[in-house]
Write a protein that holds these residues in place. Structure first.
Motif, short mmCIF file in Angstrom:
data_model
loop_
_atom_site.label_atom_id
_atom_site.label_comp_id
_atom_site.label_asym_id
_atom_site.label_seq_id
_atom_site.Cartn_x
_atom_site.Cartn_y
_atom_site.Cartn_z
N ASP A 57 0.82 -1.20 0.00
CA ASP A 57 0.00 0.00 0.00
C ASP A 57 0.87 1.26 0.00
N VAL A 102 -7.44 -5.62 4.38
CA VAL A 102 -7.70 -5.85 2.96
C VAL A 102 -9.05 -6.52 2.76
N THR A 162 -6.64 -3.04 -0.86
CA THR A 162 -6.27 -2.39 0.40
C THR A 162 -7.32 -1.35 0.77
#
Length: 426
Positions: A203, A247, A261
């Motif tokens: 991420d 997630v 994410t």
């Protein structure tokens, strides 16, 4: 005169050995000995391995060059009594070829069958008095053998370098996309850290570099639901400490599965195994200590080796007695915590290196090892630095290729097997 039928019995064990040693060797055996199965029969027998995933027999059965395979659960009966689960027959003439496990096994089995014994020796050559020939990875292996038996040892090179050459031929690295690969592991204790850390790092990378794709390589023993559960804060204490690890698993009917994410970035889930052709697409990978560092090194793929100590008992893949005690019921967890704490203290004092490419390089840290109380932000920063400097990636890639040596080990090892098989039986 028609040559006598020949049995080639390959002894192997774990997933790495099956995919990176057995595969190129059986292909080369067929190239040199032909595809007439009545004349040359190739059998693979697996022994138990602490890193096994359970599907090694299926992988070996998938090699078209192999005639028959026995799974590891039947090995002890074969070792002790000489009987396979399917009561295989054996030709009078044959060679036992060692490609993973304990080097005592081919000695016992070879003597029982009356076959010649050839051992591929990556780091050490043992039982030289009773072995017919060794194919050594390098000169150091041969020099460590007693002088009286050094004539039995031929340097063939590194079988894992053949994997790199094959991967290059099958699938050239894709330069059109910038891809970071994340290898979270296959066992619970590694996944507990590897998945939440990997998700958070992915991420952060995609936030900083939107053009970058991130893929997580899924072990064949894992379902996607199980993998995703390691990032669930209700299931994982470590995930609960890392907010970025949350997630959603997405499994569309037509597109590849991925993790989404909380900021909307996708982490592709690569489920194909072996992973070699997918790994070749990656500019750099994030992994932890273990066989994956050897695989990536053989493929010449730059890597960052992450060893967070948030969960000090996670590392249990030690060799010998420490590895046995660390995985023993009840005793294992307290022993692993104590042993790994001591090892970490030693590491801090002596800066011991654990990734295989660094071991091959005689202690030169050609791939960064980040050991300690690091955060996902710390790991992401290092990866982003490499992505921003392609020359550093090229330098690491070149160092990996140099340390692994020349290709052609499978060809030379099979030539040794053929030579040994043609000798008159004792």
């Amino acid at each position: 005169m028609t040559p006598r039928p020949l049995d080639i019995l390959i002894l192997s064990n774990g997933p790495g050995e099956v995919t990176t040693w057995v595969k190129p060797v059986v292909q080369e055996l067929r190239r040199q000995l032909g595809d007439e199965r009545a004349q040359t029969r190739i059998s693979v027998i697996l022994s138990p391995c602490p890193n096994a995933m359970g599907n090694e027999a299926g992988i070996a059965l998938g090699f078209p060059e192999v005639d028959r395979v026995q799974a590891a659960e039947h090995f002890n009966r074969f070792l002790i009594w000489g009987k396979t689960a399917e009561n295989w027959d054996w030709h009078p003439q044959g060679v036992v070829l060692f490609l993973g496990g304990d080097q005592l096994f081919p000695v016992i089995i070879g003597k029982r069958l009356g076959y010649k014994i050839v051992i591929y020796a990556e780091w050490a050559a043992r039982w030289a008095r009773w072995v017919d020939a060794f194919g050594a990875m390098n000169a150091q292996v041969r020099e460590a053998i007693a002088p009286a038996n050094q004539h039995k040892c031929q340097i063939v090179g590194d079988l894992m370098r053949d994997l790199s050459q094959q991967a290059e031929a099958e699938n050239d690295q894709n330069c059109d996309q910038e891809i970071v690969g994340i290898l979270p592991g296959s066992k619970k204790l590694k996944l507990t850290q590897g998945v939440p850390y990997g998700v958070a790092i992915a991420d952060l990378i995609q936030t900083a570099r939107p053009q970058t794709q991130v893929a997580m390589l899924v072990a064949p023993t894992l379902t996607l639901d199980t993998l995703a559960s390691y990032a669930d804060p209700q299931m994982s204490a470590i995930a609960a400490q890392i907010p970025q690890s949350r997630v959603t698993l997405v499994q569309p009917e037509t597109n590849p599965p991925h993790l989404l994410t909380r900021t909307g970035h996708k982490i592709w889930l690569w489920t194909d195994y072996p992973h070699h052709h997918n790994l070749r697409k990656c500019q750099i990978c994030l992994t932890t200590i273990g066989a994956s560092t050897a695989e990536l090194g053989a493929l010449g793929i730059p890597m960052i080796v992450a060893i967070p100590v948030m969960q000090i008992d996670a590392m249990r893949a030690w060799d010998g007695l420490p590895g046995l005690l660390a995985n023993f019921p009840l005793l294992g967890t307290p022993f692993a915590k104590a042993f790994n704490t001591v090892m970490y203290q030693i590491y801090q004092r002596k800066r011991t290196l654990w990734a295989w490419p660094n071991i091959w390089a005689d202690g030169e840290e050609i791939v960064p090892e980040l050991v300690g109380d690091f955060t996902p932000q710390d790991y992401a920063a290092v990866l982003l630095d490499y992505l921003a400097q392609p020359e550093k990636l090229a330098q690491m890639r070149g160092a990996l290729q140099r340390v692994r040596g020349e290709t052609g080990a499978a060809k030379r090892l099979v030539e040794l097997v053929v030579n040994v098989s043609s000798r008159e039986l004792r």
